[in-house]
Design an enzyme around this catalytic site. Structure first.
Site, short mmCIF file in Angstrom:
data_model
loop_
_atom_site.label_atom_id
_atom_site.label_comp_id
_atom_site.label_asym_id
_atom_site.label_seq_id
_atom_site.Cartn_x
_atom_site.Cartn_y
_atom_site.Cartn_z
N ASP A 355 -63.26 -3.77 8.14
CA ASP A 355 -62.87 -4.31 6.85
C ASP A 355 -62.14 -5.62 7.12
O ASP A 355 -61.43 -5.75 8.11
CB ASP A 355 -61.95 -3.34 6.12
N LYS A 356 -62.33 -6.61 6.25
CA LYS A 356 -61.70 -7.91 6.49
C LYS A 356 -60.22 -7.90 6.12
O LYS A 356 -59.35 -8.09 6.97
CB LYS A 356 -62.41 -9.02 5.71
N THR A 357 -59.94 -7.66 4.85
CA THR A 357 -58.58 -7.84 4.34
C THR A 357 -57.64 -6.77 4.88
O THR A 357 -57.87 -5.58 4.71
CB THR A 357 -58.58 -7.79 2.80
N THR A 500 -66.49 -6.69 3.52
CA THR A 500 -65.41 -7.18 2.66
C THR A 500 -65.80 -7.16 1.19
O THR A 500 -66.98 -7.28 0.84
CB THR A 500 -65.02 -8.62 3.06
N GLY A 501 -64.79 -7.01 0.36
CA GLY A 501 -65.00 -7.12 -1.08
C GLY A 501 -64.96 -8.55 -1.54
O GLY A 501 -65.27 -8.85 -2.70
N LYS A 528 -69.40 0.47 0.19
CA LYS A 528 -68.92 0.43 1.57
C LYS A 528 -69.39 1.66 2.33
O LYS A 528 -69.85 1.57 3.47
CB LYS A 528 -67.39 0.31 1.61
N ASP A 547 -58.13 -0.40 6.07
CA ASP A 547 -56.74 -0.09 5.72
C ASP A 547 -56.53 0.25 4.25
O ASP A 547 -55.46 0.72 3.88
CB ASP A 547 -55.83 -1.27 6.08
N ASP A 551 -61.50 1.56 1.49
CA ASP A 551 -62.12 1.85 2.78
C ASP A 551 -62.21 3.35 3.04
O ASP A 551 -62.92 3.76 3.96
CB ASP A 551 -61.32 1.20 3.92
#
Length: 656
Positions: A355-357, A500-501, A528, A547, A551
């Protein structure tokens, strides 16, 4: 919560038994075992074979053994029934066969049948197996914690506005579709709904994965559980209960957890084959000695010895001991291992979805670039902006305020709802505003400002007495450790994928910065989990690293779910492994520890079962013709030696 936790992969064999239940059975059985050993005959390495001689010791042993067999052996006897019904005999069947043969044969000797009792072997076998399963179940957490943690995202109460305009606090459960609620600055939104009045920015990152706070005005939708920013909102409730966004995520997590593969662990596979060896070897031994015209009592003693020895004490500890050591090693390295089966899978990982963020990035804004105009310098522009933004709680304001030292005199601060803020700085009006404010005020954007909007850049403009001084762009800050983590995974032959969203431009910029070739952008929570399944369908063993609440379904459906420790409780509770230090580089450490752990498990299983190659034939009496027969006492001694070797070998686990 420990007392109620059960292994997510092995709930079937532990059904109806909690950690507390195994712990209680172990300690009580251990206490009962002491007198069994003290008065048992034929003990190895004991002069005379018995520590204490008592009248009627056989009947005392029978009473104690009956209690141990029923009380201590209950989980294994019930487990055998379930395994046989499922036609998958494993550890429970092997243990149940061994203790049943030992108990009934030993009981028969007390009642007058010829032979030698196995009471002390029965007692110690029950103790060791209970200890092994207690250690095993303690090594994992209760998957239901994930669902409990989701509920914590919602506020306990809502500020309901009645028809007469008054506001009162009500329980969240009492909200109905069509109700109007007041959401103050800093409050959590109590339910999904539409903005009726007001303007603000809302942090939805823990729910949607969108790193940038989303501006909300009249008519916009807000999600229950999101955190309101600086403005006051009046919201009309649209969805509650099971229909809410958060409840749908709960369902996704539950479904994903339920659909996890039912891969058996190494010890179960070894136990299945040893069950066949025990039953087959015992039967062959009995038939062979009867065919050789030996007394039935002798043939039965040989057969029973084979079946008891085929269930080594060490097998019950071979895996749990390694797990306990690897868990301690991982904890010292910032890795919290929650699922034993995840280690067996993690060594095979060849694709990691990040996940990016909040995972590859820090999930917070940082100043990316400053564009001063005219005579203004970069430092001056940042200083003026920071002077104003120091009084705001908006994430963008905090990012700017942290970039510059402030020494100016600031008065008359005022927020511009949904547009920015203004204040008097050293006697001159300074405004830090959004592009929308410029458009409303008819102020043209400076040349080159369009480049500031590339990727995930959020742009604010700085005005002095309505004169444009420049622009500041901000973006999510990439974790310094992320670049090295991606590089190391690439060197290990593991593909890194970003999920990512955020939009395509954001994903492309961050992926390029990190050296990630493959990414999925604009992915919603339900998508996802589906994306993880898509990558798994390519034949890859997939780890998911995330996180946020969004997710959680993906973490649950991946082969190995890895949560950043600084993330939400639900992400941590859903994952198989938690990175306590929130360092993506620890994903590399997980794979290395997994490989080392699996190797040590194989070694321990070899030690735990290898002696059978010699012990079982000797117990069966293949060398009886030359006077070599393995007695039950010596067989028990060999089992003890195997257990000691397994324990020592587990302690030698290390990761280079």
């Amino acid at each position: 919560m420990e007392d109620h936790s059960q292994h997510s992969e092995h709930g079937g064999r532990h059904t109806g038994h909690s950690v507390a239940d195994f712990r209680r059975r172990f300690w009580i059985s251990l206490v009962v075992t002491v007198p069994v050993i003290l008065i048992s005959p034929n003990l190895p390495l004991v002069p005379g074979g018995q520590i204490v001689s008592l009248p009627g010791s056989g009947w005392i042993l029978l009473a104690l053994a009956t209690f141990l067999y029923i009380f201590g052996g209950k989980p294994f006897l019930l487990g055998m029934v379930r395994e046989l019904r499922a036609r998958t005999p494993g550890m429970m069947t092997l243990v149940a066969v061994a203790i049943s043969v030992a108990y009934f044969y030993s009981s028969a000797t007390v009642l007058g049948a010829p032979g030698m009792p196995f009471f002390w072997e029965l007692a110690t076998l029950v103790d060791v197996m209970l200890l092994g399963h207690w250690i095993e179940m303690r090594s994992v957490g209760d998957a239901s914690k994930a669902l409990e943690s989701l509920a914590k995202l919602m506020p306990a109460e809502a500020h309901l506005r009645d028809a007469d305009g008054t506001t009162r606090d009500v329980a969240l459960e009492s909200l109905a579709v069509g109700d109007t609620v007041l959401v103050r600055p800093g409050d959590k939104v109590p339910a999904d709904g539409d903005v009726l009045e007001g303007a603000s920015s809302v942090d939805e990152s823990m729910l949607t994965g969108e790193s940038v706070p989303v501006s909300k005005a009249v008519g916009d939708e807000v999600i229950g559980g999101a955190v309101n920013g600086e403005g006051m909102l009046v919201v009309t409730v649209r969805r509650t209960g099971a229909e809410s966004f958060l409840s749908q995520v709960v369902d996704l997590v539950r479904e994903a957890q339920a659909s996890k593969s039912k891969t058996q662990d190494l010890a179960d596979r070894a136990a299945m084959w040893l069950t066949f060896v025990a039953l087959g070897g015992g039967t062959i031994t009995l038939v062979a000695w009867m065919a050789l015209a030996r007394p039935f009592s002798y043939a039965m003693e040989r057969a029973v010895t084979v079946m008891v020895i085929a269930c080594p004490h060490a097998l019950g500890l071979a895996i749990p001991l390694v797990v306990a050591v690897s868990t301690a090693l991982g904890a010292r390295s910032g890795l919290l291992v929650r699922d034993r089966a995840a280690f067996e899978r993690a060594r095979l990982i060849n694709a990691v979805i990040f996940d990016k963020t909040g995972t590859l990035t820090e999930g917070r804004f940082g100043v990316a670039e400053v564009l001063p105009l005219g005579d203004a310098t970069r430092e001056e522009l940042l200083g003026l902006a920071a002077s104003v933004e120091q009084y705001s709680e908006h994430p963008i304001a905090r990012a700017i305020a942290s970039e510059a030292s402030i020494s100016a005199s600031v008065t008359d601060f005022a927020a511009i709802p949904g547009k920015g803020a203004r204040a008097s700085v050293d006697g001159r009006e300074i405004a830090v505003v959004s592009p929308g404010y410029l458009a409303e005020a008819g102020i043209p954007q400076p040349d080159g400002a369009s480049e500031f909007f590339s990727g995930d850049r959020t742009v604010v403009f700085v005005l002095r007495d309505d004169e444009l001084l420049g622009a500041i762009s901000l973006s999510d800050v990439v974790r310094p450790e992320s670049v090295g983590a991606i590089r190391h995974l690439r060197e290990m032959g593991v593909e890194s994928i970003m999920l990512t969203g955020d939009n395509e431009a954001v994903a492309a910029r961050v992926a390029a910065q990190l050296g990630i070739k493959r990414y999925f952008a604009g992915v919603l929570p339900a998508e996802k989990a589906a994306t993880v399944e898509r990558v798994r369908a390519e034949g890859k063993v997939v780890a998911m690293v995330g996180d946020g609440v969004n997710d959680a379904p993906a973490l649950a459906s991946a082969d190995v779910g890895i949560a950043i420790g600084a993330g939400t409780d639900v992400a941590v509770a859903t994952a198989d492994v938690v990175l306590v230090r929130s360092d993506p580089a620890d994903v590399v450490a997980i794979i290395e520890l997994s490989r080392a752990t699996y190797g040590k498990m194989q070694q321990n299983l070899a030690w735990a079962t290898g002696y059978n190659v010699i012990a079982i034939p000797l117990a069966a009496g293949v060398l009886a013709g030359v006077g070599i027969v393995l007695s039950p006492a010596v067989g028990g001694l060999l089992m003890s030696a195997s257990t000691v070797i397994v324990a020592i070998n587990a302690r030698t686990l290390h990761v280079s």
